[in-house]
Design an enzyme around this catalytic site. Structure first.
Site, PDB file in Angstrom:
ATOM      1  N   ALA A  77      -8.946  67.351  29.721  1.00 13.90           N
ATOM      2  CA  ALA A  77      -9.091  68.775  29.370  1.00 13.90           C
ATOM      3  C   ALA A  77     -10.523  69.009  28.932  1.00 13.90           C
ATOM      4  O   ALA A  77     -11.247  68.067  28.596  1.00 13.90           O
ATOM      5  CB  ALA A  77      -8.139  69.172  28.243  1.00 13.90           C
ATOM      6  N   SER A 116      -3.098  69.778  20.671  1.00 12.31           N
ATOM      7  CA  SER A 116      -4.163  69.697  19.667  1.00 12.31           C
ATOM      8  C   SER A 116      -3.735  70.355  18.369  1.00 12.31           C
ATOM      9  O   SER A 116      -2.976  71.334  18.367  1.00 12.31           O
ATOM     10  CB  SER A 116      -5.421  70.385  20.187  1.00 12.31           C
ATOM     11  OG  SER A 116      -6.395  70.498  19.175  1.00 12.31           O
ATOM     12  N   TYR A 143     -10.020  77.185  23.102  1.00 13.72           N
ATOM     13  CA  TYR A 143      -9.529  75.829  23.374  1.00 13.72           C
ATOM     14  C   TYR A 143      -8.134  75.649  22.776  1.00 13.72           C
ATOM     15  O   TYR A 143      -7.197  75.215  23.460  1.00 13.72           O
ATOM     16  CB  TYR A 143     -10.493  74.786  22.795  1.00 13.72           C
ATOM     17  CG  TYR A 143      -9.862  73.427  22.644  1.00 13.72           C
ATOM     18  CD1 TYR A 143      -9.546  72.658  23.757  1.00 13.72           C
ATOM     19  CD2 TYR A 143      -9.555  72.921  21.375  1.00 13.72           C
ATOM     20  CE1 TYR A 143      -8.939  71.417  23.614  1.00 13.72           C
ATOM     21  CE2 TYR A 143      -8.961  71.684  21.230  1.00 13.72           C
ATOM     22  CZ  TYR A 143      -8.651  70.930  22.353  1.00 13.72           C
ATOM     23  OH  TYR A 143      -8.043  69.718  22.208  1.00 13.72           O
ATOM     24  N   LYS A 179     -19.635  62.380  23.543  1.00 11.97           N
ATOM     25  CA  LYS A 179     -19.130  63.704  23.197  1.00 11.97           C
ATOM     26  C   LYS A 179     -20.152  64.638  22.537  1.00 11.97           C
ATOM     27  O   LYS A 179     -19.828  65.778  22.239  1.00 11.97           O
ATOM     28  CB  LYS A 179     -17.901  63.564  22.300  1.00 11.97           C
ATOM     29  CG  LYS A 179     -16.691  62.999  23.026  1.00 11.97           C
ATOM     30  CD  LYS A 179     -15.538  62.686  22.090  1.00 11.97           C
ATOM     31  CE  LYS A 179     -14.946  63.908  21.442  1.00 11.97           C
ATOM     32  NZ  LYS A 179     -14.212  64.764  22.393  1.00 11.97           N
TER      33      LYS A 179
END
Length: 323
Positions: A77, A116, A143, A179
């Site tokens: 994702a 999440s 998100y 990241k």
């Protein structure tokens, strides 16, 4: 054959590591490597093939997979909480996930999905994964909303009883190095302390929290993949579950654990909260873990200090910091 989407990413590549540790190498990694360093997460791993995420979606849509599938572990994702392209998140996070879920339900394939803790929004409604309360949640960013939509779809259609969707809390550990700004504070702190000897934390704007006393549910990625492995091997367990430790710790605790692991004298400096975060900053997150425990999950989560010591000593401070 096990399909791990996002298999070059943080949690995905950690799960490929877990499968390898369990002697499993019949793995297809699905991802979009782009021009970054995600590929480094795969160098130490053994797997059968790599498929670009767009090609894999076409295979699924046309039921044209050149291999039998036992499970799809969907960690793929866009995980940026600052992504502003809502159409992209709808397609890449929500619709892509729903397409994979349809395939798995139709073909009796185990499906484990990454949701999440961002679905909980500001936390005003708590952090309980009881399905009855999930429709009332209001994520604060696109998100979180894209993840929330899939959970709502699974509840509305009854698919929730045939798949797993995991609400990950504050995950940290090896293989997150690609990241950028989305890296954990542990990873950032190691570099910051190494460069300056000090660590900066946000000062508190609330009287009920001291500076650095804001709390998060920090969970080590190795514990996450242990839970995922257990779920893979217990297909009778389905539903939406939190994945944290169930024990919130302060940013001060986290900082002290990093200083201790690096054997550096503690020097925590508090800085003003940026204007962009004022009034929006979460002061407390803590996963309710009763439902996962009630389902029989036996995984014992590492103490924050022990997890940080392992991460720093065996990965961040070494020449080859990858799982």
């Amino acid at each position: 054959m096990y399909i791990v989407t996002g298999g070059a990413g943080f949690i995905g590549s950690a799960f490929v590591w877990k499968l390898n540790e369990m002697g499993i190498h019949d793995i297809v990694v699905v991802d979009d490597l782009g021009t970054g360093d995600k590929w480094r997460n795969l160098v130490n791993r053994t797997y059968m093939d790599f498929v670009h995420k767009d090609m894999f979606l076409e295979m699924i849509l046309h039921e044209d997979l050149p291999f039998d599938v036992d499970a799809i572990i969907h960690m793929g994702a866009c995980s940026s909480t600052t992504e502003r392209d809502a159409n992209y998140l709808m397609e890449n996070n929500y619709r892509y996930t729903m397409t994979l879920a349809h395939f798995c339900l139709e073909h009796d394939v185990r499906f484990i999905n990454a949701s999440s803790a961002a679905t909980y929004g500001d936390g005003a409604l708590g952090f309980d994964d009881d399905p009855a309360g999930i429709p009332a949640l209001k994520p604060l960013n696109m998100y979180g909303y894209s993840k929330h939509l899939f959970d709502l779809w699974s509840l509305r259609t009854g698919a929730v009883d045939k798949l797993v969707s995991l609400k990950f809390f504050n995950v940290f550990g090896p293989n997150e190095y690609h990241k950028g700004d989305m890296k954990s504070v542990v990873c950032k702190a190691f570099s910051q302390i190494g460069d300056t000897g000090a660590m900066r934390l946000f000062a508190s704007e609330r009287d009920d929290y001291p500076d650095g006393g804001q709390k998060r549910d920090f969970i080590y990625v190795k514990d996450c993949v242990d839970v995922m492995w257990w779920l893979l091997n217990n297909p009778q367990v389905n539903g939406i579950y939190n994945l944290g430790t169930g024990s919130a710790r302060t940013w001060n605790d986290l900082a002290r654990a990093v200083f201790s692991a690096m054997d550096v004298p503690e020097d925590i400096q508090y800085i003003d909260m940026p204007e962009t975060l004022r009034g929006k900053y979460q002061y407390f997150t803590e996963a309710s873990m009763d439902r996962l425990r009630g389902a029989g999950c036996p995984v014992d989560f590492a103490r924050l200090e022990d997890a940080v010591a392992d991460y720093v000593g065996n990965y961040l401070a070494t020449g080859d910091p990858y799982l």
